[in-house]
Design an enzyme around this catalytic site. Structure first.
Site: not given
Ligand code: SAH
Length: 463
Positions: A71, A77, A80, A163, A286, A315, A336, A385, A412
């Site tokens: 790029c 930018c 990346c 991009c 995603q 989460y 969530e 997650d 992550c």
């Molecule tokens: N597995 C999900 C993505 C998870 S990303 C998917 O595929 O859609 C992490 C997520 O945790 C986000 O959506 C965020 O809003 C949420 N989050 C952050 N802090 C939190 C908490 N204390 N309790 C519950 N969810 C939370």
């Protein structure tokens, strides 16, 4: 050592933000655009107590992993951070980062980590993987209306309609929008004055369905000569949804709350695995659907469901993992913090005829313990997650107390992952398998999925 000094550095590591890290007299310097293996000359920009920032002046000896960034605006930018690194080297970097954090912070030993590791899941083609892009619209120095990306941490627009992480069709869409601005007289929004109409162009593409969504974020409630825009855009194959998003606030937040339809539907659909999702301009989804499917496929494999299990997906966002696992489980419960995401999760469950998934809005570390203690709800398998800060200790304690057999940790941030695995390990769980997954080629982001299970249960199965 002081500001403006020119120093020589051997780059040995990279920061979470993607800067190269080199040491001089035990002092760490962060250098943007330098990659592991480079020997460089750099100018000190800022000194702190234990570290400093320097600017790349010259590469004395390039890293063997250095490649020409494809790029032309990669450096300006900043989206990346590691485009100048060969893709296989990016994968090695990410895998090492996970390995080292599990070892250093998690306290796992090397042989154990080698024995439990599964092959890193990279992309066959690490380009054009993003299904979403948000292009700010503004003026160039010479007064032309342009679109592109904000240069890292600034609000200067780097002109770029093509991009390499996004779909090719983005360019065609942006050209059509710019042409329409010209003929309609619509002006680019100016952040300083708060005047002007068009703020951002949001584009989303369904990778499986090939449906395309265009949403213009505007400082107003309508656009001039809308038909000229829609007539052009709707000729693009796959165009499904053209909308306006109203954002009249003086804010950095890209999207406002209100969506106005212009042409077609107000949402597109796409799939992760065989689960169908409705995606509106405001929905979270995603951004790399190809790798998401692989990542969640791993989570499903690690969960080893037989159809009798209760699974908690903590989460859960819009319930992507929950719905992915629901057909293999007896019952799935997602938690969530964002209520709108929970609404999406419920709607998507209904859309797919999934009736054994329930969703709770709230903090995972509150909802999960309360459901266990006060309502006696249990989990055979817990999937977490979390965002980068990882799990609250209270949540990990609940997993232990309720005696879940397996924990599948999707992460992550492998530093907080390592910290949390250590906690679970001290309380009767052990890592069985782990695997890195590349969700964001060309960036330093590193995803990882880990299977832990209860030690006593594992021992019993082995007999
Ligand atoms: N597995 C999900 C993505 C998870 S990303 C998917 O595929 O859609 C992490 C997520 O945790 C986000 O959506 C965020 O809003 C949420 N989050 C952050 N802090 C939190 C908490 N204390 N309790 C519950 N969810 C939370």
């Amino acid at each position: 050592m002081k500001k403006d000094d020119i120093i020589r550095l051997q780059i040995e590591d990279m920061s979470a933000e993607g800067s190269g890290i080199g040491k001089l007299d035990g002092f760490a310097f962060f250098v943007k655009d330098a990659i592991i293996g480079d020997e460089i000359e750099a100018k000190i920009m800022k000194m702190k107590k234990n570290y400093g920032y320097a600017r790349l002046v010259r590469i004395l000896s390039p890293s063997p992993d250095r490649v020409e960034a494809p790029c032309p605006v990669a450096r300006q930018c900043g989206g990346c951070q590691i485009q100048a690194m060969d893709y296989q080297a990016q994968i090695r970097f990410k895998e090492n980062k996970i390995f080292n954090n599990l070892q250093r912070i998690g306290g796992f030993d090397r042989d154990f980590l080698e024995a439990t590791r599964e092959p890193f899941i990279g992309m066959d083609n690490p380009w054009r993987y993003r299904n979403k892009a948000q292009f700010p619209v503004g003026k160039s120095r010479d007064g032309r209306t342009i679109t592109g990306f904000y240069a890292g941490r600034t609000h200067t627009i780097i002109e770029n309609r093509n991009c390499l992480l996004g779909k090719e069709v983005n360019e065609e869409i942006l050209d059509a929008v710019l042409d329409w601005m010209e003929v309609s007289g619509a002006q680019a929004y100016n952040e300083e004055t708060g005047k002007g109409l068009l703020r951002h162009v949001l584009i989303r593409c369904g990778f499986t369905t090939q449906e395309i969504m265009v949403c213009l974020v505007i400082n107003g409630k309508e656009i001039p000569k809308a038909h000229l825009l829609t007539e052009k855009l709707c000729q693009i194959p796959g165009m499904t949804s053209i909308t306006l998003n109203v954002n009249c606030d003086r804010t950095n937040v890209i999207l406002g709350r209100q969506i106005l339809p212009l042409w077609g539907r107000t949402y597109i659909e796409d799939y992760i695995g065989d689960i169908r999702y409705q995606i509106s301009p405001l929905s979270f989804f995603q951004v790399n659907p190809v790798q998401t499917e692989k990542l969640y496929g791993k989570a499903l494999e690690y969960a080893a469901l037989t159809g009798t299990e209760t699974v908690w997906d903590l989460y859960c966002g819009i319930g992507t993992i929950s719905l992915f696992l629901a057909r293999a489980a007896a019952r799935v419960c997602g938690v969530e913090i964002v209520p709108a995401a929970i609404e999406d999760a419920r709607r998507n469950a209904a859309l797919n005829g999934i009736t054994n998934a329930e969703f709770f809005a709230g903090k995972a570390e509150e909802v999960f313990p309360v459901k266990y203690r006060e309502e006696g709800m249990r989990a055979d398998v817990v999937v977490v997650d979390p965002p980068r800060k990882g799990c609250e200790e209270k949540l990990l304690e609940t997993i232990v107390e309720m005696g879940a057999e397996r924990v599948v940790y999707v992460s992550c941030d492998c530093a907080t992952l390592a910290r949390d695995l250590r906690v679970l390990r001290e309380r009767g769980y052990e890592v069985r398998r782990w695997c890195g997954v590349d969700q964001f080629p060309m960036s330093v982001h590193t995803e990882c999925v880990v299977l832990m299970s209860k030690v006593e249960k594992w021992a019993a199965e082995k007999v």
